[in-house]
Design an enzyme around this catalytic site. Sequence first.
Site, PDB file in Angstrom:
ATOM      1  CE  LYS A   1     -36.101  80.145 -67.800  1.00 41.94           C
ATOM      2  NZ  LYS A   1     -36.106  80.983 -66.582  1.00 41.94           N
TER       3      LYS A   1
ATOM      4  NE  ARG B   1     -38.546  84.811 -67.663  1.00 44.23           N
ATOM      5  CZ  ARG B   1     -37.894  85.684 -66.901  1.00 44.23           C
ATOM      6  NH1 ARG B   1     -36.589  85.644 -66.833  1.00 44.23           N
ATOM      7  NH2 ARG B   1     -38.546  86.594 -66.242  1.00 44.23           N
TER       8      ARG B   1
ATOM      9  N   GLY C   1     -27.604  81.894 -68.931  1.00 48.71           N
ATOM     10  CA  GLY C   1     -27.247  83.154 -69.583  1.00 48.71           C
ATOM     11  C   GLY C   1     -26.725  83.013 -70.999  1.00 48.71           C
TER      12      GLY C   1
ATOM     13  CG  MET D   1     -29.485  80.017 -75.756  1.00 47.50           C
ATOM     14  SD  MET D   1     -30.540  78.620 -76.121  1.00 47.50           S
ATOM     15  CE  MET D   1     -30.874  77.969 -74.509  1.00 47.50           C
TER      16      MET D   1
ATOM     17  CB  CYS E   1      -3.292  48.645 -68.516  1.00 53.73           C
ATOM     18  SG  CYS E   1      -2.492  48.080 -70.022  1.00 53.73           S
TER      19      CYS E   1
ATOM     20  CE1 TYR F   1      -6.429  44.864 -65.328  1.00 56.23           C
ATOM     21  CE2 TYR F   1      -7.111  42.563 -65.340  1.00 56.23           C
ATOM     22  CZ  TYR F   1      -6.211  43.555 -65.697  1.00 56.23           C
ATOM     23  OH  TYR F   1      -5.107  43.247 -66.427  1.00 56.23           O
TER      24      TYR F   1
HETATM   25  C1  PEP Z   1      -1.528  51.458 -74.126  1.00 53.25           C
HETATM   26  O1  PEP Z   1      -1.091  51.476 -75.261  1.00 53.25           O
HETATM   27  O2  PEP Z   1      -2.725  51.681 -73.850  1.00 53.25           O
HETATM   28  C2  PEP Z   1      -0.632  51.215 -72.989  1.00 53.25           C
HETATM   29  C3  PEP Z   1      -1.094  51.091 -71.765  1.00 53.25           C
HETATM   30  O3  PEP Z   1       0.685  51.191 -73.267  1.00 53.25           O
HETATM   31  P1  PEP Z   1       1.595  52.480 -73.454  1.00 53.25           P
HETATM   32  O4  PEP Z   1       0.767  53.680 -73.180  1.00 53.25           O
HETATM   33  O5  PEP Z   1       2.713  52.309 -72.502  1.00 53.25           O
HETATM   34  O6  PEP Z   1       2.005  52.330 -74.877  1.00 53.25           O
END
Ligand code: PEP
Length: 898
Positions: A22, A91, A100, A102, A849, A869
């Site tokens: 502000k 303020r 809102g 504080m 993953c 990736y």
């Molecule tokens: C992990 O452990 O990150 C994984 C992808 O395998 P899972 O979740 O199947 O154990």
Amino acid sequence: MVRYVYDFTEGGRDLAGLLGGKGSNLAEMTRLGLPVPPGFTLTTEACRAFLATGSEPAGLWEEVSAHLSALEASAGRLLGQPDDPLLLSVRSGAKFSMPGMMETILDIGLNDDSVLGLAKVSGGERFAWDSYRRLVQMFGSTVMGVDSASFERSLAAMKDLRGVRDDVHLTASDLAELVETYKELIRLETGEHFPQSPAEQLRRAVLAVFESWNGERARLYRRREHIADDLGTAVNVQRMVFGNLGADSGSGVAFTRDPATGRPGLYGDYLPDAQGEDVVAGIRNTVSLSELARLDPESYARLRAHTETLERHYRDLCDIEFTIERGTLWMLQTRVGKRTAEAAFVLAAELADEGLITPDEALARVSGEGLARLMFPRFDASATGAVLARGVPASPGAAVGAVVFDTTRAVRRAAAGEKVVLVRQETTPDDLPGMIAAQAVLTSRGGKTSHAAVVARGMGKVCVCGAEELAVDTGARRFTAADGTVVEEGAVVSVDGSAGAVYAGPVPLVDSAVIRYLEGGRGDEGARGVVDAVARALSRADAVRRLEVRANADTPEDAARARRFGARGVGLCRTEHMFLGERRKLVEQMILAGTDAERDRALADLLPLQRRDFTGILEAMDGLPVTIRLLDPPLHEFLPDHTDLAVRIAAAEARGEEPDAHDVDLLSAVNRMHEENPMLGLRGVRLGLVVPGLVAMQVRAIGEAVAGRLLAGGAPRAEIMVPLVGDVRELRLVREEVRRVLADVSRAAGVTVDCPVGTMIELPRAALTAGRIAEEAEFFSFGTNDLTQTTWGFSRDDVEAEFFSAYLDKGVFPVSPFETLDRDGVGRLVSLAVAEGRATRPDLTIGVCGEHGGDPDSVHFFHTAGLDYVSCSPFRVPVARLEAGRAALEGTEGSESR
Ligand code: PEP
Ligand code: MG
């Protein structure tokens, strides 16, 4: 010497950390020459020093006095001057907006004398006493700690006594009497008098605002919004201007574009003859700005010009608070406005088209979280049935839940797993826990800028507000619709925050326009703007990102959808999911096998089924990599539950019957395989090394699927991934077997089947010995679910439900490490493994993953850590694409983090 106070003429928007949002924006507007009432800002540093020590830092009040004197000199009158008082507002204003959460105290400088002077110079006796009443009430509750309900009760009693419904019908002498009642209330409850000294009022108000940084609702809001607890708030002291001086005055809120849809055009609410707080509180229903254009065309034209200046200057949607005091327009606040996900995408595209921002800036302005929201399902328009109520579509989305009428119940029922819709006349900051717990918020009062609307939009929560035809009776826990339908607490309603409609009962859901577009359609006409904007953001992200995005998919259908959503391969195919349902019996036979021949038979039965699965997935991802993980979970997961079996056998025995022989065999297998900590037991690569024939069967199925696809003219790119490796020798043994089986398959099929073999890195030991493991691994994929589990020593199936909420409350971490990668711990292991793996094998492909592969913050980390990736569930693929693009821009565009 540290400086704690800045005049509005001295700061600027780049000082948001020091002056708060502000304060820095007030300074910016002052510099732009817009009409801002003069004032000054006490810095967040002053607040931090005060909160750390419990007393104001040395020199603070001298600085405040100097700035106050300058303000008084420019106004030509003194704070609280009896015949013509200068009045101030105090303020809060932190670096990040906390609407809102504080405190604010208005009309500082009024006392028993100056109220008379104000009455005289303003020509409004009633106005003067009403202002004094507001001050005593705000000061009494905020600074002196008197329960605000006590004041409300006195006010209600006065209205009863006079037989009026509205505050506006109380006369000046009624209000003067009320001031005396309030003062007496304060004296009785605190043993102190309401301070008559303007300087003391100012000082105590400032300190109360500092303290409100640590108020309960402010802390809750910060936790929810991931705002750091140690930032502190700045305090803005500003000359009061009054919107409640009659019909030629008023207060309003404006957005330079529609914050719900992003469409151009000045947009907002105006409340004639009212203070700004009345607009935000949603107590009286506002009128639109086009009505202001009719009431006061000159002020409206000026407002338009100022908002255009601001939007061009900030190069973004701004929201503005303004007050008109007897025909003079004052700008009281501006900031880059909160917006819905839809508006964020549309705006970014439009501002880029207008040349105000670059395409890269447009990408930096949208987020994966917002995109995920646009992918949520919508109500099926053909199945909505009768409308219970219509209101302002304040925050979009579709939500179904049981109606509740207060925060306590909302929290309680949601904690028990129920979906609830919080229904109120209007919300206050005290309703925050209920709003967090609810699926949607529905109010009968207030516009798009009411508390409910602003907070819900900020949280991405569905909200319909100002549904005026609803009679909400919170005491009786029911509301009545215009047609007389009574909805009691617990009844289910459906709330459409995009259309501003409420339906009785649950309405079925359908795909959103963005999902239909991602699936290959064009989306419907009405949603063309947002769909095009999403498409543009994604294509920009694809053009700039370095990270590739794959999907976690176990079926051909999931793989095909992921590909449509832009995945360039499968990063994790969990083969255990192929052993469920009917096939569980075959796994059971493998486990129970008494002889090699029996086990081989069971494996032989599984082989063609696995081959078919792999063939389908390879076909769906033809030409792209498909990483297939060998069996990971402990085998007992494929056997029936111990208690069920034991009960079945005991029941048979109790009936004097012979228990089923198969049940007895199973129970003994279950007992044999029982493990105290199955997640740390016989699973992953360990299974492959001790269960004869298992790896061979799976590799054969993969190899034959690849051969089949090759012979069919496809371009299969299967990769074989070994889970839970902790030592290079484990991987070496499996890899030898893989080579042997693939050579066999190649010979038999007459085509060369060659699949890279890699490993998951999901144990700290694997990360720490990654250099050795890379001697055998052709790729790494971080299993950050297990890596988080094993690094922290958290059992992921237990801890989240058991004690994570306590850990979040205590601030051990701001967000679950299973959701957002823990950079300091797990992240260091990842970085180390990347460096050491690549030192051994420079062309090592590295991905992730675990669930973190689809989490925006974690995607940014993986980009920086140099991964090739991320792999995530199909529905997160577009989110990961977008965030990978944004991560690539980071440093060039500098998106601000908390
Ligand atoms: C992990 O452990 O990150 C994984 C992808 O395998 P899972 O979740 O199947 O154990
Ligand atoms: Mg794992």
